[in-house]
Design an enzyme around this catalytic site. Structure first.
Site, mmCIF file in Angstrom:
data_model
loop_
_atom_site.group_PDB
_atom_site.id
_atom_site.type_symbol
_atom_site.label_atom_id
_atom_site.label_comp_id
_atom_site.label_asym_id
_atom_site.label_seq_id
_atom_site.Cartn_x
_atom_site.Cartn_y
_atom_site.Cartn_z
ATOM 1 N N HIS A 224 0.793 -1.224 0.000
ATOM 2 C CA HIS A 224 0.000 0.000 0.000
ATOM 3 C C HIS A 224 0.830 1.281 0.000
ATOM 4 C CE1 HIS A 224 0.964 0.048 4.270
ATOM 5 N NE2 HIS A 224 0.566 1.305 4.308
HETATM 6 C C1 UD1 Z 1 -2.333 5.607 5.860
HETATM 7 C C2 UD1 Z 1 -1.040 6.088 6.519
HETATM 8 C C3 UD1 Z 1 0.017 4.996 6.415
HETATM 9 C C4 UD1 Z 1 -0.497 3.686 6.973
HETATM 10 C C5 UD1 Z 1 -1.783 3.329 6.259
HETATM 11 C C6 UD1 Z 1 -2.367 2.023 6.770
HETATM 12 C C7 UD1 Z 1 -0.518 8.486 6.385
HETATM 13 C C8 UD1 Z 1 0.348 9.478 5.719
HETATM 14 N N1 UD1 Z 1 -0.497 7.258 5.831
HETATM 15 O O1 UD1 Z 1 -2.072 5.444 4.486
HETATM 16 O O2 UD1 Z 1 1.150 5.391 7.167
HETATM 17 O O3 UD1 Z 1 0.471 2.671 6.782
HETATM 18 O O4 UD1 Z 1 -2.726 4.389 6.451
HETATM 19 O O5 UD1 Z 1 -3.539 1.725 6.108
HETATM 20 O O6 UD1 Z 1 -1.172 8.806 7.351
HETATM 21 N N2 UD1 Z 1 -9.722 4.650 2.200
HETATM 22 C C9 UD1 Z 1 -10.880 3.917 2.312
HETATM 23 N N3 UD1 Z 1 -11.380 3.657 3.535
HETATM 24 C C10 UD1 Z 1 -10.783 4.078 4.651
HETATM 25 C C11 UD1 Z 1 -9.593 4.830 4.547
HETATM 26 C C12 UD1 Z 1 -9.059 5.097 3.322
HETATM 27 O O7 UD1 Z 1 -11.463 3.509 1.306
HETATM 28 O O8 UD1 Z 1 -11.296 3.793 5.738
HETATM 29 C C13 UD1 Z 1 -9.151 4.914 0.882
HETATM 30 C C14 UD1 Z 1 -9.407 6.300 0.378
HETATM 31 O O9 UD1 Z 1 -9.735 6.212 -0.968
HETATM 32 C C15 UD1 Z 1 -8.070 7.004 0.533
HETATM 33 C C16 UD1 Z 1 -7.076 5.855 0.410
HETATM 34 O O10 UD1 Z 1 -7.745 4.726 0.949
HETATM 35 O O11 UD1 Z 1 -7.878 7.985 -0.411
HETATM 36 C C17 UD1 Z 1 -5.807 6.106 1.173
HETATM 37 O O12 UD1 Z 1 -6.104 6.449 2.541
HETATM 38 P P1 UD1 Z 1 -5.175 7.490 3.347
HETATM 39 O O13 UD1 Z 1 -5.656 7.645 4.740
HETATM 40 O O14 UD1 Z 1 -5.016 8.717 2.529
HETATM 41 O O15 UD1 Z 1 -3.747 6.833 3.374
HETATM 42 P P2 UD1 Z 1 -3.265 5.328 3.430
HETATM 43 O O16 UD1 Z 1 -2.668 4.984 2.125
HETATM 44 O O17 UD1 Z 1 -4.350 4.428 3.966
#
Ligand code: UD1
Length: 387
Positions: free
Chosen positions: A207
């Site tokens: 990821h």
């Molecule tokens: C975040 C953390 C990362 C951690 C990871 C674990 C930061 C900078 N990054 O990255 O350190 O390892 O979480 O998962 O804080 N989304 C969903 N449902 C959710 C949450 C997110 O569908 O409940 C999708 C959204 O489309 C979002 C994407 O996942 O845009 C990424 O989520 P985001 O919180 O931006 O960062 P992660 O890549 O999850």
């Protein structure tokens, strides 16, 4: 004393669960500490958040900021804007942040500017890779933290080199491993997905933006996974960031794609696997404790102890290197490994002991500095009495 315990994203939930439990145990002994759980809502889906609260026995958050997804600036700013009024309303003495996600830095910064003390759990980890958003979050958080709780000696050294006074650093162990120790029995009882035999499958997670946001890099990694799948079936629980990017890619039929898994099924899956291929941070630690070989597909790690004494090997993203190390593991060439010092299931108890033994006088003075106080020239705050 009033504490806020902050959680925002999936890897935070395993870290706050034992801290919450350690506070609750102390309260049963009639202590006066008050702990409020604040969920920023950075992760909000059932399978990225709610299932973890249920599996880990964490109560419903006392405060949910419901910020959701967005760019880094949007997400960080929304957390800060929503967290500030919560601090003003509840006036905590301490804000406890964990890990390195956007919620960690956003809440630390907001609290500190209100004069509220900040404790950082998992302080001092450094990848020295400024292209990782998490590294920026770690550096900014540690620069303003009042109490640093570290997982290993290297983290302590990193902080000392950055000028953090030694009395602010406490080597306590690893709260993520507290949770693993508490839950591993239940996790091993969760049935494996149909057709999987213990010790005869690999687990894949991907990821990191550096790996999944670049189509070429992702195709390169999956090319290697397709070759490995010819030798051993692979289970691939796909993170929401990665899912849409897989659509265009060819995937071997022995790679079983599933949605994000909740804590117990995932831990049970990893614990019974032959090996793990990942770009996660926390999984490097969990596999080290479980004794499962782990190949980390990154050029660096903020958790070098897992390579020095654990089961982790950094392989980067070169397919040849990934295949070479995978074949070596599948051919039975694994090296002896050990569990790092103080990763013994009691880190959270140590943290809570240290927090509550801080001088009550000093802590209430600092609490009073806080809210609404005007900085004097030179960046100091006026001391005002708490209402
Ligand atoms: C975040 C953390 C990362 C951690 C990871 C674990 C930061 C900078 N990054 O990255 O350190 O390892 O979480 O998962 O804080 N989304 C969903 N449902 C959710 C949450 C997110 O569908 O409940 C999708 C959204 O489309 C979002 C994407 O996942 O845009 C990424 O989520 P985001 O919180 O931006 O960062 P992660 O890549 O999850």
């Amino acid at each position: 004393m009033k504490y806020f315990l902050i959680a925002g994203a999936r890897p935070n939930f395993m870290k706050i669960a034992p801290i919450h439990r350690a506070f609750a145990t102390r309260r049963n002994g009639h202590s006066t500490e008050e702990l409020l759980i604040v969920h920023t809502g950075q992760h909000y889906s059932r399978n990225m958040s709610d299932d973890f609260f249920r599996d880990l026995g964490i109560p419903e958050p006392d405060i949910n900021l419901c910020v959701g997804s967005g760019s880094h600036a949007e997400q960080t700013a929304r957390i800060m804007m929503a967290f500030e009024p919560a601090c003003l309303e509840h006036r905590p003495d301490w804000v406890i942040v964990v890990g390195d996600v956007n919620s960690t830095v956003a809440c630390a910064l907001t609290a500190k500017k209100l004069g509220i003390r900040v404790a950082h759990v998992e302080a001092g980890l450094r990848s020295r890779d400024m292209s990782m958003p998490e590294e920026i979050n770690r550096l900014c958080t540690d620069a303003i933290t009042d109490l640093h709780f570290t997982t290993d000696a290297q983290a302590q050294e990193n902080l000392l080199k950055e000028g953090v006074p030694s009395e602010k650093i406490h080597f306590v162990g690893n709260t993520m491993i507290d949770t693993l120790s508490q839950q591993i029995g239940r996790a091993r009882e969760v049935p494996l997905p149909d057709g999987l035999i213990p010790g005869q499958y690999a687990v894949l997670t991907l990821h990191r933006p550096a790996n999944v946001d670049s189509p070429d890099r992702l195709a390169q990694i999956l090319g290697a996974m397709n070759v490995i799948a010819g030798r051993i079936p692979i289970v691939f629980p796909v993170h929401p960031r990665t899912a849409p990017r897989l659509k265009e890619l060819e995937i071997h039929p022995s790679i079983r794609i599933v949605g994000p898994m909740s804590y117990l099924p995932f831990l049970g899956l990893v614990a019974r696997s032959r090996m793990v291929l990942t770009d996660s941070g926390g999984i490097q630690e969990e596999t080290t404790v479980l004794g499962v070989p782990c190949l980390t597909m990154r050029p660096n790690t903020e958790r070098p102890i897992t390579c020095e004494i654990g089961t982790n090997i950094l392989v980067g993203t070169d397919p040849q290197r990934i295949l070479q190390e995978t074949n070596s593991i599948l051919n039975g060439h694994t090296r002896p490994s050990a569990i790092p010092q103080k990763w013994d299931g009691h880190a959270a108890e140590r943290i809570v002991d240290i927090l509550v033994h801080q001088s009550v006088e000093e802590a209430s003075l600092v609490g009073a500095l806080a809210i609404g106080a005007e900085p004097k020239p030179g960046g100091r705050f006026d001391v005002i009495a708490r209402p």
